[in-house]
Design an enzyme around this catalytic site. Structure first.
Site, PDB file in Angstrom:
ATOM      1  CD  GLU A 272      -2.775   1.563   0.458  1.00  0.00           C
ATOM      2  OE1 GLU A 272      -3.202   0.647  -0.270  1.00  0.00           O
ATOM      3  OE2 GLU A 272      -3.198   2.740   0.377  1.00  0.00           O
TER       4      GLU A 272
ATOM      5  CE1 TYR B  75       8.763   9.549   4.143  1.00  0.00           C
ATOM      6  CE2 TYR B  75       8.379  10.084   1.830  1.00  0.00           C
ATOM      7  CZ  TYR B  75       8.805  10.458   3.092  1.00  0.00           C
ATOM      8  OH  TYR B  75       9.276  11.731   3.306  1.00  0.00           O
ATOM      9  CB  VAL B  76      13.066   5.910   1.811  1.00  0.00           C
ATOM     10  CG1 VAL B  76      14.409   6.250   2.462  1.00  0.00           C
ATOM     11  CG2 VAL B  76      12.843   4.408   1.782  1.00  0.00           C
TER      12      VAL B  76
ATOM     13  N   GLY C  66      19.512   2.339  -1.053  1.00  0.00           N
ATOM     14  CA  GLY C  66      18.926   1.007  -1.094  1.00  0.00           C
ATOM     15  C   GLY C  66      17.954   0.707   0.028  1.00  0.00           C
TER      16      GLY C  66
ATOM     17  CG  ASN D 269       6.194   8.919  -8.237  1.00  0.00           C
ATOM     18  OD1 ASN D 269       7.354   9.262  -8.467  1.00  0.00           O
ATOM     19  ND2 ASN D 269       5.813   8.421  -7.070  1.00  0.00           N
ATOM     20  CE  LYS D 270       6.904  10.407 -17.482  1.00  0.00           C
ATOM     21  NZ  LYS D 270       5.504  10.262 -17.035  1.00  0.00           N
TER      22      LYS D 270
ATOM     23  CE1 TYR E  84       6.370   2.481  -7.573  1.00  0.00           C
ATOM     24  CE2 TYR E  84       7.904   1.130  -6.312  1.00  0.00           C
ATOM     25  CZ  TYR E  84       6.957   2.137  -6.368  1.00  0.00           C
ATOM     26  OH  TYR E  84       6.602   2.798  -5.225  1.00  0.00           O
TER      27      TYR E  84
END
Lengths: 170, 159
Positions: B81, B84-85, B93, B122-123, B129
């Site tokens: 869902e 996030y970092v 990483g 969100n390029k 991904y």
């Protein structure tokens, strides 16, 4: 068509899994992807009626014959909390136009509301115009259009390759 | 940085990270739930989600929130869902480690799919991904995401 007075909408039981697997196949055929469904009725029994339940179902039954089903599970939004996700909804062609699909969907939504859910999410294929129109008529919004959401997936092979990647370097 | 399953006590910090992610997605008023909701829904009798966190000296610098779903075609699946970092901890990483921890847990559970959604503008995330082996199903198969909000749900069952 006779039999509508005998229509029962109820929660799916273990014993329904063979028929549900049959309906899953019919839905895949309708979606033009007949080789899609890989799981068996036994897997449905194990995953839906075992210790941990990965899904729930409602079925539409007329004289012991299942003419439709909806399959759903609970999800979560970090914005709005508990949500219900409708994975499959299907009514056999001969039984359409009588509100059975809507009754099945309402059952899912009702179960969701009882659990405190604030959203009901699902996906539809962009060529499926009749379903898209129906969902919109019932008040659903196309959030791919309004918000720009794209659905992404890692297949089983991609998942295995992903966890292996960089293992020697870590 | 240590990647570990979240504990109830992490919910306050997780709520803050959820806010940071919403700000990044340009929808700061999105998150309506509280840290208490997270505690109840993630650490109660019925778990609606699971989380792993990236812990740097007791400060959470990233998180991933996921739950198990089902495909009538391939069975058990995992849905990611949120991932996030914090900006200052990117490029090391951490996000990949968080995502891997979800995929690993999912494979152990017998899942055959990992699904998630990303916003079409969100390029950087889309590229990332795809590099990790994920496929855009909206492009490949034509899936559209639909939603009924609570008011529509209530209206529907009352009609």
């Amino acid at each position: 068509m006779s039999g509508m007075e005998k229509l029962v909408i109820r929660e799916g039981k273990k014993e329904d899994c063979t028929q549900i697997r049959g309906l899953i196949q019919e839905l895949a055929d309708y979606e033009k992807t007949p080789d899609g469904p890989k799981i068996s009725a036994d897997t449905l029994i194990q995953d839906g009626f075992g210790e941990k339940q990965f899904f729930h179902t409602f079925v539409a039954e007329i004289d012991s014959k299942l003419v439709g089903f909806s399959l759903y599970f609970y999800a979560y939004s970090t914005w709005e909390g508990r949500a219900v996700y409708m994975e499959d909804i299907y009514v056999q062609p001969d039984y359409r136009g009588k509100g059975i699909g809507t009754k099945l969907w309402k059952s899912v939504v009702g179960a969701g509301l009882a659990q405190g859910c604030t959203r009901c999410n699902f996906q539809v294929l962009n060529w499926n115009a009749p379903s898209i129109d129906y969902y919109k008529r019932q008040g659903a919004t196309d959030i791919s259009e309004s918000e720009g959401w794209l659905a992404f997936r890692m297949t089983h092979d991609a998942m295995k390759a992903f966890v292996k990647k960089g293992e020697s370097a870590s | 940085v240590k990647i570990r399953p979240a504990a109830k006590e992490d919910c306050k910090q997780i709520r803050e990270l959820i806010q940071e992610l919403a700000d990044y997605e340009k929808m700061p008023d999105g998150p309506k739930i509280t840290a208490e909701d997270l505690e109840k829904d993630g650490f109660g009798d019925q778990k609606f989600f699971y989380t792993h966190v990236a812990d740097l000296d007791s400060k959470l610098v990233g998180f991933v929130l996921f739950f198990y779903t089902y495909s009538t075609w391939e069975g058990k699946s995992v849905y990611m869902e949120d991932l996030y970092v914090q900006p200052e901890h990117r490029g090391k990483g951490v996000g990949t480690k968080l995502w891997k921890s979800v995929v690993s847990a999912a494979l152990d559970t017998g899942c055959s799919r990992c699904n998630f959604q990303v916003l079409d503008w969100n390029k950087p995330s889309i590229e990332y991904y795809k590099r990790q082996g994920a496929v855009d199903l909206s492009a490949a198969e034509g899936w559209l995401s639909f939603r009924l909000h609570k008011e529509q749900m209530v209206k529907m069952v009352q009609s």
